[in-house]
Design a protein around this motif. Structure first.
Motif, PDB file in Angstrom:
ATOM      1  N   THR A  43     -12.011  28.584  34.730  1.00  0.00           N
ATOM      2  CA  THR A  43     -11.093  29.565  33.812  1.00  0.00           C
ATOM      3  C   THR A  43     -11.614  31.010  33.873  1.00  0.00           C
ATOM      4  OG1 THR A  43      -9.819  29.947  31.954  1.00  0.00           O
ATOM      5  CG2 THR A  43     -11.697  28.710  31.762  1.00  0.00           C
ATOM      6  N   ASP A  44     -11.092  31.932  33.735  1.00  0.00           N
ATOM      7  CA  ASP A  44     -11.685  33.414  33.594  1.00  0.00           C
ATOM      8  C   ASP A  44     -11.698  33.782  32.162  1.00  0.00           C
ATOM      9  OD1 ASP A  44     -12.358  33.929  36.144  1.00  0.00           O
ATOM     10  OD2 ASP A  44     -10.262  34.796  36.608  1.00  0.00           O
ATOM     11  N   ASN A  45     -10.986  33.101  31.207  1.00  0.00           N
ATOM     12  CA  ASN A  45     -10.944  33.466  29.716  1.00  0.00           C
ATOM     13  C   ASN A  45     -12.147  33.287  29.098  1.00  0.00           C
ATOM     14  OD1 ASN A  45     -10.242  33.426  27.083  1.00  0.00           O
ATOM     15  ND2 ASN A  45      -8.214  32.365  27.452  1.00  0.00           N
TER      16      ASN A  45
END
Length: 101
Positions: A43-45
């Motif tokens: 995830t890029d979060n």
């Protein structure tokens, strides 16, 4: 720069700091950084990654606190023969001076 690289750098920095300190505490932040590195691959979060870092670091610290305290305390307490002298009465054969030890 990819987030996994930042987490890898953070893990290395925490490991180096751990090597330079006598405590056994900072290494768990390195473990949290590695968990966030793995999370960043999925995830890029950034909020999720930081959350994983905080949770994993806290779990590692809390789950090993008793063990590390016991190990670190054990290093400082070496039993010697002089321990038998504590509380005993002795005879002074030389002058005792607080100035000259």
């Amino acid at each position: 720069m990819n987030m996994w690289m930042i987490w890898l750098i953070a893990a290395i920095i925490f490991a180096v700091i751990e090597i330079m300190t006598p405590s056994f505490f900072i290494i768990w932040f390195s473990g949290g950084s590695l968990a966030s590195l793995i999370t960043s691959l999925f995830t890029d979060n950034i909020i999720i990654q930081v959350g994983v870092f905080i949770v994993v670091s806290a779990v590692l610290i809390l789950s090993t606190k008793k063990l590390t305290d016991k190990v670190l305390h054990m290093k400082d307490t070496y039993k010697t023969n002089t321990d038998k002298l504590i509380g005993q009465v002795g005879i002074v054969t030389e002058a005792i001076s607080p100035i000259h030890n």
